[in-house]
Write a protein that holds these residues in place. Structure first.
Motif, PDB file in Angstrom:
ATOM      1  N   ALA A 150       0.902  -1.404   0.061  1.00 58.12           N
ATOM      2  CA  ALA A 150      -0.054  -0.184   0.103  1.00 58.12           C
ATOM      3  C   ALA A 150       0.850   1.231   0.007  1.00 58.12           C
ATOM      4  O   ALA A 150       0.358   2.406   0.134  1.00 58.12           O
ATOM      5  N   GLY A 151       2.134   1.106   0.014  1.00 54.02           N
ATOM      6  CA  GLY A 151       3.047   2.211  -0.015  1.00 54.02           C
ATOM      7  C   GLY A 151       3.083   3.015   1.294  1.00 54.02           C
ATOM      8  O   GLY A 151       3.436   4.303   1.517  1.00 54.02           O
ATOM      9  N   ASP A 152       2.510   2.410   2.421  1.00 54.11           N
ATOM     10  CA  ASP A 152       2.419   3.080   3.567  1.00 54.11           C
ATOM     11  C   ASP A 152       3.957   3.070   4.442  1.00 54.11           C
ATOM     12  O   ASP A 152       3.984   1.978   5.393  1.00 54.11           O
ATOM     13  N   VAL A 153       4.662   3.713   4.015  1.00 52.94           N
ATOM     14  CA  VAL A 153       6.285   3.612   4.510  1.00 52.94           C
ATOM     15  C   VAL A 153       6.122   4.140   6.003  1.00 52.94           C
ATOM     16  O   VAL A 153       6.962   3.668   6.757  1.00 52.94           O
ATOM     17  N   ARG A 154       5.291   5.042   6.374  1.00 56.25           N
ATOM     18  CA  ARG A 154       5.320   5.525   7.704  1.00 56.25           C
ATOM     19  C   ARG A 154       5.045   4.641   8.714  1.00 56.25           C
ATOM     20  O   ARG A 154       5.653   4.372   9.952  1.00 56.25           O
ATOM     21  N   ASN A 155       3.878   3.742   8.335  1.00 58.90           N
ATOM     22  CA  ASN A 155       3.665   2.551   9.383  1.00 58.90           C
ATOM     23  C   ASN A 155       4.664   1.543   9.483  1.00 58.90           C
ATOM     24  O   ASN A 155       5.100   0.806  10.345  1.00 58.90           O
ATOM     25  N   PHE A 156       5.087   1.419   8.350  1.00 56.99           N
ATOM     26  CA  PHE A 156       6.227   0.249   8.211  1.00 56.99           C
ATOM     27  C   PHE A 156       7.510   0.511   8.908  1.00 56.99           C
ATOM     28  O   PHE A 156       8.004  -0.240   9.687  1.00 56.99           O
ATOM     29  N   GLY A 157       7.839   1.888   8.786  1.00 54.30           N
ATOM     30  CA  GLY A 157       9.031   2.421   9.905  1.00 54.30           C
ATOM     31  C   GLY A 157       8.495   2.424  11.048  1.00 54.30           C
ATOM     32  O   GLY A 157       9.692   2.111  11.913  1.00 54.30           O
ATOM     33  N   ARG A 158       7.344   2.707  11.529  1.00 52.72           N
ATOM     34  CA  ARG A 158       7.065   2.578  12.983  1.00 52.72           C
ATOM     35  C   ARG A 158       7.142   1.017  13.461  1.00 52.72           C
ATOM     36  O   ARG A 158       7.926   0.763  14.571  1.00 52.72           O
ATOM     37  N   LEU A 159       6.903   0.118  12.695  1.00 54.37           N
ATOM     38  CA  LEU A 159       7.417  -1.367  13.109  1.00 54.37           C
ATOM     39  C   LEU A 159       8.921  -1.657  13.180  1.00 54.37           C
ATOM     40  O   LEU A 159       9.421  -2.351  14.077  1.00 54.37           O
ATOM     41  N   MET A 160       9.810  -0.854  12.221  1.00 52.94           N
ATOM     42  CA  MET A 160      11.039  -0.867  12.412  1.00 52.94           C
ATOM     43  C   MET A 160      11.527  -0.261  13.650  1.00 52.94           C
ATOM     44  O   MET A 160      12.341  -0.962  14.530  1.00 52.94           O
ATOM     45  N   ASN A 161      10.918   0.668  14.150  1.00 52.20           N
ATOM     46  CA  ASN A 161      11.273   1.513  15.435  1.00 52.20           C
ATOM     47  C   ASN A 161      11.089   0.551  16.611  1.00 52.20           C
ATOM     48  O   ASN A 161      11.761   0.346  17.372  1.00 52.20           O
ATOM     49  N   GLU A 162       9.651  -0.101  16.428  1.00 53.87           N
ATOM     50  CA  GLU A 162       9.243  -1.030  17.708  1.00 53.87           C
ATOM     51  C   GLU A 162      10.398  -2.443  17.737  1.00 53.87           C
ATOM     52  O   GLU A 162      10.499  -2.620  18.810  1.00 53.87           O
ATOM     53  N   CYS A 163      10.632  -2.508  16.343  1.00 54.17           N
ATOM     54  CA  CYS A 163      11.625  -3.790  16.428  1.00 54.17           C
ATOM     55  C   CYS A 163      12.981  -3.559  17.124  1.00 54.17           C
ATOM     56  O   CYS A 163      13.600  -4.360  17.965  1.00 54.17           O
ATOM     57  N   HIS A 164      13.478  -2.169  17.173  1.00 54.32           N
ATOM     58  CA  HIS A 164      14.579  -2.068  17.702  1.00 54.32           C
ATOM     59  C   HIS A 164      14.529  -1.996  19.214  1.00 54.32           C
ATOM     60  O   HIS A 164      15.319  -2.543  19.801  1.00 54.32           O
ATOM     61  N   VAL A 165      13.466  -1.510  19.773  1.00 57.17           N
ATOM     62  CA  VAL A 165      13.028  -1.403  21.389  1.00 57.17           C
ATOM     63  C   VAL A 165      12.866  -2.959  21.752  1.00 57.17           C
ATOM     64  O   VAL A 165      13.434  -2.972  22.555  1.00 57.17           O
ATOM     65  N   SER A 166      12.271  -3.766  20.923  1.00 59.03           N
ATOM     66  CA  SER A 166      12.192  -4.863  21.258  1.00 59.03           C
ATOM     67  C   SER A 166      13.451  -5.689  21.373  1.00 59.03           C
ATOM     68  O   SER A 166      13.915  -6.364  22.177  1.00 59.03           O
ATOM     69  N   LEU A 167      14.491  -5.517  20.222  1.00 61.57           N
ATOM     70  CA  LEU A 167      15.554  -6.077  20.305  1.00 61.57           C
ATOM     71  C   LEU A 167      16.714  -5.629  21.340  1.00 61.57           C
ATOM     72  O   LEU A 167      17.393  -6.236  22.045  1.00 61.57           O
ATOM     73  N   ARG A 168      16.376  -4.323  21.801  1.00 60.98           N
ATOM     74  CA  ARG A 168      17.296  -3.725  22.968  1.00 60.98           C
ATOM     75  C   ARG A 168      16.698  -4.340  24.291  1.00 60.98           C
ATOM     76  O   ARG A 168      17.524  -4.585  24.943  1.00 60.98           O
ATOM     77  N   ASP A 169      15.669  -4.293  24.622  1.00 66.33           N
ATOM     78  CA  ASP A 169      14.847  -4.479  25.872  1.00 66.33           C
ATOM     79  C   ASP A 169      14.575  -5.867  25.993  1.00 66.33           C
ATOM     80  O   ASP A 169      14.566  -6.441  27.214  1.00 66.33           O
ATOM     81  N   LEU A 170      13.824  -6.602  25.118  1.00 66.83           N
ATOM     82  CA  LEU A 170      13.593  -8.145  25.451  1.00 66.83           C
ATOM     83  C   LEU A 170      14.538  -9.007  24.926  1.00 66.83           C
ATOM     84  O   LEU A 170      15.003  -9.739  25.681  1.00 66.83           O
ATOM     85  N   TYR A 171      15.245  -8.676  23.653  1.00 72.33           N
ATOM     86  CA  TYR A 171      15.995  -9.597  23.111  1.00 72.33           C
ATOM     87  C   TYR A 171      17.552  -9.424  23.740  1.00 72.33           C
ATOM     88  O   TYR A 171      18.279 -10.440  23.543  1.00 72.33           O
ATOM     89  N   GLU A 172      17.855  -8.086  24.291  1.00 71.16           N
ATOM     90  CA  GLU A 172      18.962  -7.615  24.706  1.00 71.16           C
ATOM     91  C   GLU A 172      20.284  -8.049  23.762  1.00 71.16           C
ATOM     92  O   GLU A 172      21.135  -8.833  24.181  1.00 71.16           O
ATOM     93  N   VAL A 173      20.044  -7.918  22.835  1.00 70.13           N
ATOM     94  CA  VAL A 173      21.308  -7.861  21.573  1.00 70.13           C
ATOM     95  C   VAL A 173      21.681  -6.680  21.004  1.00 70.13           C
ATOM     96  O   VAL A 173      22.467  -6.766  20.161  1.00 70.13           O
ATOM     97  N   SER A 174      21.241  -5.491  21.590  1.00 71.91           N
ATOM     98  CA  SER A 174      21.897  -4.302  21.303  1.00 71.91           C
ATOM     99  C   SER A 174      23.011  -3.667  22.094  1.00 71.91           C
ATOM    100  O   SER A 174      23.710  -4.658  22.841  1.00 71.91           O
TER     101      SER A 174
END
Ligand code: NG1
Length: 391
Positions: A293-317
């Motif tokens: 759908a070309g919805d880059v804004r919401n796709f980008g939001r998922l990328m940001n959420e992914c980083h928080v999750s990798l940092r705080d939950l998966y602890e690989v940052s």
């Protein structure tokens, strides 16, 4: 001099004639679906326009001789010396040699003819940075031996053999994502792979965005055990959740609702690891519709959420990755930013409005330098084709 000319010149100097063939095999960047390939999840990588190049020719010699330009070293091995990971003169293979030798081992296990070759190779994919330099070396040599051997394997089959080489010969317990992307890449497209069925399709990268990779320069060693510890935690989560959900085989089979209901039964650390995986698989599933759908804004939001999750939950940052992401997210034109690959150092991936990409790259490098003292290489990259014979 570009890399192809350079390896051709070194080949000629070393062996005294021009190489018969040249292969290019790209690295990859993953946009979404991190640490889920080994949980049967969905990943969204792209092959990138930085690659490993191999110049090679068949030889009548009983052994293959490889020159690794990036290490200024050479190694020789044959089918006899492969099982014991030694060279033709019985000295141990250097670490870089394990990747081509592992490919030869995997092909021999398949019963395919593997001819001796003289080869020179070099890579533009930085090592240990989450861009899959090792998969690009494996896919380059697989195609090289295919070119000489007179047999043909489909790209996914080559990816699986590369993964087998890495798992069983090199000793890194990786999933299928890296070899898949390096083998199956498609120009200008992202690749959506179901890591269980291995079904895959391409998804468009909206035209007005660029993928920017930022290298923290911090390096890690995957074999150091943290990666395998994360895998073990996921397996333990599956084992514990099977008490309530006996049908599950992997975290892929657990919905977010089921996980929320049962999470309290898991030890805290296992819960954090598994929550990242369950939610990240859900994010990756949403990616296709958003990008179509070309919805880059919401796709980008998922990328940001992914980083928080990798940092705080998966602890690989790590500190440098967090700083890089923090700066990126504050800059104009940035839709999403996160660490990419296994983590513990390496690169971030950023989705940026194309007309802001140059300014974004400059500001990111400058601000990162002033906050850490490190000089980060930044690449504006484009999805490229997978491994190919170019001569
Ligand atoms: P990187 O960091 O690019 O080597 C590793 C694994 C992948 C995948 C990612 C995390 C290796 C060689 N590759 O990628 O299979 O699990 O981490 O999503 O270990």
């Amino acid at each position: 001099m570009n890399l192809i000319d350079r390896i051709t010149a070194i080949y000629q100097k070393t062996f005294g004639y021009v190489p018969a063939h040249i292969i290019r095999a790209p690295g990859r960047v993953n946009l979404l679906g991190e640490h889920v390939d080994y949980n049967d999840g969905f990943v969204l990588p792209a092959a990138i326009d930085r690659a490993t190049y191999v110049a090679f020719s068949p030889t009548d010699a009983p052994h293959s001789m490889l020159v690794a330009v990036d290490f200024d070293q050479q190694a020789t091995f044959s089918s006899d010396s492969i099982p014991t990971k030694v060279q033709a003169d019985s000295l141990p293979l250097p670490e870089w040699g394990l990747y081509p030798a592992g490919v030869m081992w995997a092909l021999m296990e398949e019963g395919l003819p593997v001819l001796s070759m003289n080869a020179v190779f070099a890579s533009e994919v930085p090592r240990g940075s989450g861009l899959s330099s090792s998969a690009s070396v494996e896919m380059a040599f697989l195609l090289a031996w295919q070119t000489l051997g007179g047999w043909t394997l489909p790209p996914m089959q080559r990816a699986l053999l590369g993964q087998k080489a890495e798992n069983r010969y090199v000793g890194v317990n990786c999933g299928i994502m890296d070899q898949f992307a390096s083998a199956c890449g498609v120009e200008d497209r992202l690749l959506l792979l179901d890591c269980r069925s291995l079904a895959w399709k391409t998804v468009p990268l909206p035209e007005h965005v660029a993928i920017v990779i930022a290298d923290t320069t911090v390096r890690r060693k995957l074999t150091s055990g943290e990666y395998n510890k994360r895998r073990a935690a996921c397996e333990e989560a599956v084992r514990l959740l099977q008490q309530d959900l006996p049908h599950i085989q992997a975290l892929r089979d657990v919905s977010v609702e089921e996980f929320n209901r049962l999470a309290g039964k898991l030890p805290a650390e296992i819960e954090r690891r598994a929550r990242h995986v369950v939610e990240e698989i859900e994010r990756a599933k949403q990616a296709e519709a958003l990008l179509e759908a070309g919805d880059v804004r919401n796709f980008g939001r998922l990328m940001n959420e992914c980083h928080v999750s990798l940092r705080d939950l998966y602890e690989v940052s790590c500190l440098e990755l967090d700083v890089m992401v923090d700066i990126a997210q504050s800059l104009e034109g940035c839709y999403g930013a996160r660490l990419t690959g296994a983590g513990f150092g390496g690169c971030t991936v950023n989705l940026v409005a194309r007309d802001c990409a140059d300014a974004f790259a400059r500001r990111l490098a400058d601000d990162f330098h002033s906050r850490t003292g490190l000089q980060p290489p930044i690449y504006i990259t484009f999805p490229s084709n997978g491994a190919e014979l170019i001569k």
